[in-house]
Design a protein around this motif. Structure first.
Motif, PDB file in Angstrom:
ATOM      1  N   THR B   2       0.826  -1.188   0.000  1.00 24.14           N
ATOM      2  CA  THR B   2       0.000   0.000   0.000  1.00 24.14           C
ATOM      3  C   THR B   2       0.872   1.253   0.000  1.00 24.14           C
ATOM      4  OG1 THR B   2      -1.648  -1.218   1.216  1.00 24.14           O
ATOM      5  CG2 THR B   2      -1.890   1.146   1.185  1.00 24.14           C
ATOM      6  N   ASP B   3       1.966   1.208   0.768  1.00 20.63           N
ATOM      7  CA  ASP B   3       2.845   2.362   0.792  1.00 20.63           C
ATOM      8  C   ASP B   3       3.494   2.584  -0.566  1.00 20.63           C
ATOM      9  OD1 ASP B   3       2.238   3.095   3.265  1.00 20.63           O
ATOM     10  OD2 ASP B   3       3.993   2.229   4.243  1.00 20.63           O
ATOM     11  N   ARG B   6       0.937   4.337  -2.624  1.00 22.98           N
ATOM     12  CA  ARG B   6       0.863   5.732  -2.204  1.00 22.98           C
ATOM     13  C   ARG B   6       2.031   6.524  -2.802  1.00 22.98           C
ATOM     14  NH1 ARG B   6       2.990   8.610   1.979  1.00 22.98           N
ATOM     15  NH2 ARG B   6       1.715  10.302   2.825  1.00 22.98           N
ATOM     16  N   ASP B   7       3.226   5.959  -2.716  1.00 19.15           N
ATOM     17  CA  ASP B   7       4.395   6.641  -3.272  1.00 19.15           C
ATOM     18  C   ASP B   7       4.222   6.846  -4.773  1.00 19.15           C
ATOM     19  OD1 ASP B   7       5.446   6.648  -0.767  1.00 19.15           O
ATOM     20  OD2 ASP B   7       6.863   4.997  -1.120  1.00 19.15           O
ATOM     21  N   VAL B   9       1.389   7.138  -6.503  1.00 13.47           N
ATOM     22  CA  VAL B   9       0.405   8.195  -6.767  1.00 13.47           C
ATOM     23  C   VAL B   9       1.008   9.568  -6.464  1.00 13.47           C
ATOM     24  CG1 VAL B   9      -1.825   9.150  -6.039  1.00 13.47           C
ATOM     25  CG2 VAL B   9      -1.598   6.686  -6.438  1.00 13.47           C
ATOM     26  N   HIS B  10       1.708   9.654  -5.339  1.00  6.60           N
ATOM     27  CA  HIS B  10       2.302  10.946  -4.982  1.00  6.60           C
ATOM     28  C   HIS B  10       3.382  11.361  -5.978  1.00  6.60           C
ATOM     29  CE1 HIS B  10       0.862  11.398  -0.547  1.00  6.60           C
ATOM     30  NE2 HIS B  10      -0.092  10.980  -1.345  1.00  6.60           N
ATOM     31  N   ALA B 189      -7.379   1.657  -3.377  1.00 12.78           N
ATOM     32  CA  ALA B 189      -6.551   2.538  -2.554  1.00 12.78           C
ATOM     33  C   ALA B 189      -5.926   3.669  -3.367  1.00 12.78           C
ATOM     34  CB  ALA B 189      -5.466   1.733  -1.865  1.00 12.78           C
ATOM     35  N   SER B 190      -5.777   3.478  -4.684  1.00 11.68           N
ATOM     36  CA  SER B 190      -5.176   4.576  -5.457  1.00 11.68           C
ATOM     37  C   SER B 190      -6.110   5.787  -5.466  1.00 11.68           C
ATOM     38  CB  SER B 190      -4.817   4.123  -6.879  1.00 11.68           C
ATOM     39  OG  SER B 190      -5.980   3.833  -7.629  1.00 11.68           O
ATOM     40  N   THR B 192      -8.006   6.573  -2.864  1.00 11.81           N
ATOM     41  CA  THR B 192      -7.783   7.155  -1.532  1.00 11.81           C
ATOM     42  C   THR B 192      -6.510   7.988  -1.509  1.00 11.81           C
ATOM     43  OG1 THR B 192      -8.850   5.190  -0.629  1.00 11.81           O
ATOM     44  CG2 THR B 192      -7.647   6.581   0.925  1.00 11.81           C
ATOM     45  N   HIS B 193      -5.443   7.472  -2.117  1.00  5.55           N
ATOM     46  CA  HIS B 193      -4.186   8.221  -2.111  1.00  5.55           C
ATOM     47  C   HIS B 193      -4.325   9.525  -2.910  1.00  5.55           C
ATOM     48  CE1 HIS B 193      -2.434   4.977  -0.010  1.00  5.55           C
ATOM     49  NE2 HIS B 193      -2.390   4.154  -1.032  1.00  5.55           N
ATOM     50  N   THR B 196      -6.353  12.194  -0.909  1.00  2.08           N
ATOM     51  CA  THR B 196      -5.748  12.667   0.334  1.00  2.08           C
ATOM     52  C   THR B 196      -4.363  13.271   0.068  1.00  2.08           C
ATOM     53  OG1 THR B 196      -4.909  10.435   0.734  1.00  2.08           O
ATOM     54  CG2 THR B 196      -6.976  11.023   1.818  1.00  2.08           C
ATOM     55  N   ALA B 197      -4.049  13.508  -1.202  1.00  2.00           N
ATOM     56  CA  ALA B 197      -2.732  14.070  -1.546  1.00  2.00           C
ATOM     57  C   ALA B 197      -2.779  15.589  -1.420  1.00  2.00           C
ATOM     58  CB  ALA B 197      -2.316  13.645  -2.955  1.00  2.00           C
TER      59      ALA B 197
END
Lengths: 421, 421
Positions: B2-3, B6-7, B9-10, B189-190, B192-193, B196-197
């Motif tokens: 998941t991390d 997140r990385d 997407v960010h 989850a993508s 969600t990321h 919330t970015a």
């Protein structure tokens, strides 16, 4: 207990919704009459307000509030007069509601207009100053919105007295008293209940420090507008008139240090550093400003070496971070990294530099050869201001009446149906 | 894992930010050149897209997707041509960026303008239709924004092929390819990321069902715009021309049932119920509409008795809830309780009724004697539409290029400083 508080906040929001349904039909005449009645009543009933305010001040002193906060909390007959004049000013402003924003007759004959309408129920969360209670209620009323006011517990007696007067004035002109309501202020949870009352509340505007605004934005399910966090920069370009630069830096930093449009960082192009640094350091020190400088600035013994945190700090005091940059690009990059999107200024005589800076800097307001202190609703000719938005959605910069409204498309036809495509 | 997502997407958002910094300076000429290049490349490289699309369709069939979804997923040479023409239409629209929204020279000589600027980085979350990928990228580009596209995994091959073509076109005219990026689509989850970015993404627009939109709005810390949930009513007033009412009800319900502007509920004033109910029931039944009626409607054996849920249901099918109301007031109250703020229509020959309805009904669009089907960006003359906002903040109703922008105040002075008050 928490559920009781939630029920109380939601019940207030439902009463506000009913009031908002009346306000949407209220004429400008009626709303202005209410504003003028509020102003008159504040003057005649000033003793009530001052009595209540004295209790807040006494409690504040007993609780050891700082003198600065006590000052912001304090009302006087003159301050009440100022607040009343504010309401009269709002009464004199054009009514934003009903303004036609766009409109045309479509090719099929449908008459289409986009019309400004109230938001509905607007919540305000703010800190000690009781004058915000009246300002917010007046702007919300003029823009056809019911207001849910969540002030500071330290101003509870003052706010209660003020809101009683405002509600009486609404009833006196035949508008619903519930158009202005004060929410419970003793428990932080009332803020949480307000900003999660999705479907009951249309907009919440937090006014306060970065902590409050961040918490509101993170928790809210109701739309919110971020206001008033200003990490504001002045950039002195290679081609700047240095006399002008000095005036603008001093005015931006020292005119009023506690406001969000005050400068917090100074960036100087290295081409003028040799000439500008000694004189601006002298001038700032004479104005009692503590300079937190980068290596170049800190070569001067009158400068305190800056830490990494200084570049991100909104001091709201007689402190200023200061850095020499190699180029306009580096100034723009510094601002992109550290700015809060409030106000940024360039001092330059170079048209290209000014155009590049205004195009590339992403902020609510960008000043060319002018003090950052001008970012203000009254200065911008809005007549009144409910806060300064630092977000990009809906409203950016000083928010006046128009920023408290939404819009609605209205189409009039004569039996128009759409062809199947 | 998941991390990692997140990385990823960010990182995409950071590349988008860099691209957005270039786009903010891009001229209309350059942006339009990119749009035309994209359109041309889509036509010449259509075989690539069709090959990729065939894989999605095969996978969809294997996974047992409903035929309706397969149809929405399917591209043909003709559909690709339609998407390309859409880009050419957008190229022909005026550039919203740089438009001066307000401006004046202040009493002190400061020249103040409020100028339209891009939002920056805009995220789109949407479902199966791959044409949305191109539409959204085109509108984002024209309005100077970098686009982060999060489509459905069922369209992954198609979207990947389309985005490759769009990115090549950007580079061909000297704009950054990262102005259009596809986000990972296999994990919820993508989304969600993305939402919330905060600080990396300026706006997210969810396009899809009520579930998606509700989840996005509740979780998001990035600003979002709710789109496209339409519990749309037609109210037939006491004074309605009943022929007109029948045409409007039928068009609003049956023109296209799957779109958000389709009517879902019919309200009829009791004064015309005796005359109107038999004929509208006959007409709706002839059009294969199932009527879910209140007691009065359900006296007719062709009507199914309504349950409480019917009043709140967006059927998106040949179903219609139907109720007799005692008054215009009751109609307005029914809409306030059950409407989704999308489009509401009144059929009436009474000017007072029309004025009351348009003033009191709180929706993005209110139609007088016209079909609800007209709520549409193209019909409203916007040239293109990225969705229909049902929220009040920032954008309401069909969203075109202007709704993808923010604004910035720019002031030019000659050393202006503000007086200490």
């Amino acid at each position: 207990m928490t559920d009781d508080l939630r029920d109380e906040v939601h019940a207030a929001a439902r009463r506000a919704r009913v009031a908002a349904n009346d306000l949407v039909l209220a004429t400008r005449e009626r709303k202005d009459a209410a504003l003028l009645e509020m102003a008159a009543a504040l003057r005649t009933r000033a003793p009530e307000v001052l009595d209540a305010n004295a209790k807040d001040i006494e409690a504040g002193r007993a609780a050891g509030l700082a003198e600065g906060l006590i000052d912001r909390l304090t009302l006087t007959e003159a301050r009440i007069g100022g607040v009343a004049r504010g309401l009269e000013t709002v009464a004199g402003l054009p009514d934003p509601i009903g303004e036609v924003l766009r409109g045309s007759t479509l090719p099929n004959g449908l008459e289409l207009r986009q019309v400004r309408v109230p938001m509905g129920v607007v919540g305000m969360v703010y800190e000690a100053r009781p004058n915000v209670t009246v300002d917010a209620a007046g702007l919300a009323l003029k823009s056809g919105n019911a207001a849910l006011l969540r002030g500071s517990s330290s101003a509870e007696h003052s706010n209660t007295a003020l809101v009683a007067i405002l509600r009486d004035a609404l009833e006196a002109v035949g508008l619903p008293a519930d158009a202005v309501q004060l929410l419970p202020c003793h428990d932080r949870a009332s803020v949480t209940h307000l900003i999660t009352a999705r479907g009951l509340v249309d907009l919440v505007i937090p006014r306060g420090g970065a902590g409050l605004i961040d918490a509101v934005v993170r928790q809210a399910t109701v739309p919110t507008i971020e206001t008033g966090v200003g990490n504001v920069h002045v950039y002195v370009d290679a081609s700047a008139d240095l006399d002008m630069a000095q005036r603008i830096v001093l005015n931006s930093k020292t005119r009023r240090t506690s406001v969000c449009n005050a400068a917090e960082s100074l960036l100087v192009h290295e081409a003028v550093a040799d000439e500008f640094l000694p004189r601006i350091i002298t001038a700032l020190r004479q104005a009692d400003v503590t300079i937190h400088g980068d290596e170049r600035f800190a070569q001067d013994p009158r400068v305190v070496p800056a830490t990494d945190e200084d570049w991100d700090t909104e001091y709201l005091s007689l402190d200023l971070a200061a850095r020499v940059v190699e180029s306009l690009d580096q100034a723009v990059e510094h601002i992109a990294e550290h700015g809060s999107g409030h106000t940024e200024a360039i001092v330059t005589d170079d048209v290209r530099a000014a155009r590049t800076f205004t195009a590339r800097v992403d902020a609510a307001a960008v000043m060319v050869n002018a003090s950052t202190a001008f970012t203000d609703g009254a200065e911008f000719g809005m007549g009144a201001e409910i806060g300064i938005s630092t977000q990009k959605l809906h409203a950016r910069g000083p928010m006046g009446l128009a920023e408290l409204t939404s819009s609605k498309w209205v189409a009039w036809g004569e039996g128009h149906v759409r062809a199947t495509s």
